[in-house]
Scaffold this active site. Sequence first.
Site, PDB file in Angstrom:
ATOM      1  N   HIS A  45      -0.345  -2.514  -3.335  1.00 15.52           N
ATOM      2  CA  HIS A  45      -0.693  -1.841  -4.600  1.00 15.52           C
ATOM      3  C   HIS A  45       0.391  -2.212  -5.604  1.00 15.52           C
ATOM      4  CE1 HIS A  45      -3.815   0.726  -2.848  1.00 15.52           C
ATOM      5  NE2 HIS A  45      -2.986   1.038  -1.868  1.00 15.52           N
ATOM      6  N   HIS A  54      -4.647  -5.526   4.573  1.00 15.07           N
ATOM      7  CA  HIS A  54      -5.591  -5.384   3.453  1.00 15.07           C
ATOM      8  C   HIS A  54      -5.250  -6.465   2.445  1.00 15.07           C
ATOM      9  CE1 HIS A  54      -6.801  -1.324   4.864  1.00 15.07           C
ATOM     10  NE2 HIS A  54      -5.558  -1.302   5.325  1.00 15.07           N
ATOM     11  N   PHE A  55      -6.124  -7.454   2.294  1.00 18.89           N
ATOM     12  CA  PHE A  55      -5.836  -8.546   1.356  1.00 18.89           C
ATOM     13  C   PHE A  55      -6.601  -8.386   0.033  1.00 18.89           C
ATOM     14  CE2 PHE A  55      -3.919 -12.167   4.189  1.00 18.89           C
ATOM     15  CZ  PHE A  55      -2.802 -11.386   4.398  1.00 18.89           C
ATOM     16  N   ARG A  56      -7.389  -7.323  -0.128  1.00 15.90           N
ATOM     17  CA  ARG A  56      -7.966  -6.873  -1.420  1.00 15.90           C
ATOM     18  C   ARG A  56      -9.022  -7.773  -2.044  1.00 15.90           C
ATOM     19  NH1 ARG A  56      -6.341  -1.988  -0.127  1.00 15.90           N
ATOM     20  NH2 ARG A  56      -4.146  -1.559  -0.502  1.00 15.90           N
ATOM     21  N   HIS A  68      -2.684   2.294  13.112  1.00 16.50           N
ATOM     22  CA  HIS A  68      -1.512   3.059  12.659  1.00 16.50           C
ATOM     23  C   HIS A  68      -1.358   4.440  13.303  1.00 16.50           C
ATOM     24  CE1 HIS A  68      -4.681   4.475  10.026  1.00 16.50           C
ATOM     25  NE2 HIS A  68      -4.514   3.573   9.096  1.00 16.50           N
ATOM     26  N   ASP A 110      -0.474  -2.853   8.692  1.00 14.26           N
ATOM     27  CA  ASP A 110      -1.235  -2.083   7.703  1.00 14.26           C
ATOM     28  C   ASP A 110      -0.787  -2.466   6.285  1.00 14.26           C
ATOM     29  OD1 ASP A 110      -3.027  -0.352   6.556  1.00 14.26           O
ATOM     30  OD2 ASP A 110      -1.828   1.449   6.932  1.00 14.26           O
ATOM     31  N   ASN A 141     -12.164  -2.378   3.609  1.00 14.99           N
ATOM     32  CA  ASN A 141     -12.221  -1.364   2.540  1.00 14.99           C
ATOM     33  C   ASN A 141     -11.896  -1.966   1.185  1.00 14.99           C
ATOM     34  OD1 ASN A 141      -9.483  -1.713   3.208  1.00 14.99           O
ATOM     35  ND2 ASN A 141      -8.935   0.307   2.444  1.00 14.99           N
TER      36      ASN A 141
HETATM   37  C1  NCD Z   1      -4.675   1.476   3.086  1.00 10.40           C
HETATM   38  C2  NCD Z   1      -5.122   0.732   1.831  1.00 10.40           C
HETATM   39  O1  NCD Z   1      -4.440   0.876   0.789  1.00 10.40           O
HETATM   40  O2  NCD Z   1      -6.100  -0.003   1.885  1.00 10.40           O
HETATM   41  N1  NCD Z   1      -3.761   2.508   2.713  1.00 10.40           N
HETATM   42  C3  NCD Z   1      -2.911   3.177   3.508  1.00 10.40           C
HETATM   43  O3  NCD Z   1      -2.275   4.113   3.025  1.00 10.40           O
HETATM   44  N2  NCD Z   1      -2.721   2.858   4.767  1.00 10.40           N
HETATM   45  C4  NCD Z   1      -5.898   2.012   3.801  1.00 10.40           C
HETATM   46  C5  NCD Z   1      -5.618   2.477   5.214  1.00 10.40           C
HETATM   47  O4  NCD Z   1      -5.233   1.687   6.075  1.00 10.40           O
HETATM   48  O5  NCD Z   1      -5.822   3.643   5.525  1.00 10.40           O
HETATM   49 ZN    ZN Z   2      -5.021  -0.051   6.786  1.00 10.82          ZN
HETATM   50 ZN    ZN Z   3      -6.029   3.341   7.670  1.00  7.37          ZN
END
Ligand code: NCD
Ligand code: ZN
Ligand code: ZN
Length: 411
Positions: free
Chosen positions: A282, A66-68, A205, A278, A99
């Site tokens: 944050h 996730h690179f946001r 995951h 994954d 996401n």
């Molecule tokens: C991921 C996220 O923060 O985008 N968070 C997580 O707890 N794994 C989303 C995800 O992969 O479910």
């Molecule tokens: Zn993820």
């Molecule tokens: Zn996920």
Amino acid sequence: MACQATLLVTGATLVTPVGAFAADLASADGRWVHVGPAGSFGGQAAQTLQADGLTALPGLVDVHVHFREPGVHAHKGTYASESRAAAAGGVTCVLTMPNTNPFTDSPEQLEVVRDCARQSVIDYGFHFMASGDNLDAMLAVRNVASHKLYLNETTGITSPLADESRLRDLLATGLPFMAHAEGDTLDMLLAVHAQWGTGPLHIGHVALAREVEALRRVRAAGQWVTGEASPHHLFLDETDAARLGPLGDMRPTLKSAADVAALWEGLADGTLEAIATDHAPHLLSDKQRVPAPPGVPGVQTMLPLLLDAVAAGRLSLQDVARLTSRGPAAIFRLQGKGQVTCGADADLVLVDTAAEQTISNADQLTKPGWTPFDGRRVRGAVVRTLRRGEWVYADGEIVVEAGGQEVVVGR
Ligand code: NCD
Ligand code: ZN
Ligand code: ZN
């Protein structure tokens, strides 16, 4: 005419999924032009790196990050910041998740994502959002690795797609899918896919022993399903969750020691074909809120943790190559990625398997600047990372500004 190379890496022990040997590795125009035993390269190289004593692995392909960017969460991580952390962790190609806020769920938004991704120092590809009501967009987008189904609540997902009839319609398209589906929800998804699915389904995951067992069973029955494990589920368990608080909270949550053991078995027997981080950045300030968003960073620490597991005898270097490069690249048909062979992209990571280090928050290049593994002593360190023939990380520094490209997804 003698072969002209841009770069020759000589003397390192090249580890592939099938073996290891002291190698000469030469690249030109971003691809391998010579892969052979040390001393076998007879051509000229503009630059030579003497790498005796180091181990060479194919550049890591991390198919779940996730690179946001783009959108309102870019303060947590960008293609520039997180790709640097990945390069420092030996990763040369990532597939990023949809996401973001807004979601990557339309062809127009995917173009906005593509613009951001040009800041990446490593190569990249994209997973597209399968929201349940954007099938036209899914059919229109080009060169995405998969369509992502979120069937449980997680960061940014407040109304997961758990509707069996909509899942049936999606899986029947034959498009490639990836899913966040845990426990009973995974069982439901696998059943719908068994009956209606006509394309590949990858499970992100995998964390529970029962999930590994479910995958083992459906794969034995010939169902087109693959799975990955994440480092935090392999190297931490529920006792760490109690210690770490919000910094040990992610979806799926950390599980029992028996679940962790089942994941390792799944990797050993081929039920799980990939390890993927994954990587979910944050900020510490985000994690201090109540409730804290789930997810932990992982791109920079995956390889050191795996090298330490090799030192401890839990898996072999060949297994690391299989699970972090060839396996994940094959699942998503990433052209030129995942192996060190003539003609493939010249992606490589040089590691020192004997170097001991303590993983620390201070060394993290991610925007958040923390890791759930802070303070952990490991044996094994990343020394250099090569992306398409260009050094991106060398001796503790990121040495390029950008240069990542979109990977081609085969059909
Ligand atoms: C991921 C996220 O923060 O985008 N968070 C997580 O707890 N794994 C989303 C995800 O992969 O479910
Ligand atoms: Zn993820
Ligand atoms: Zn996920």
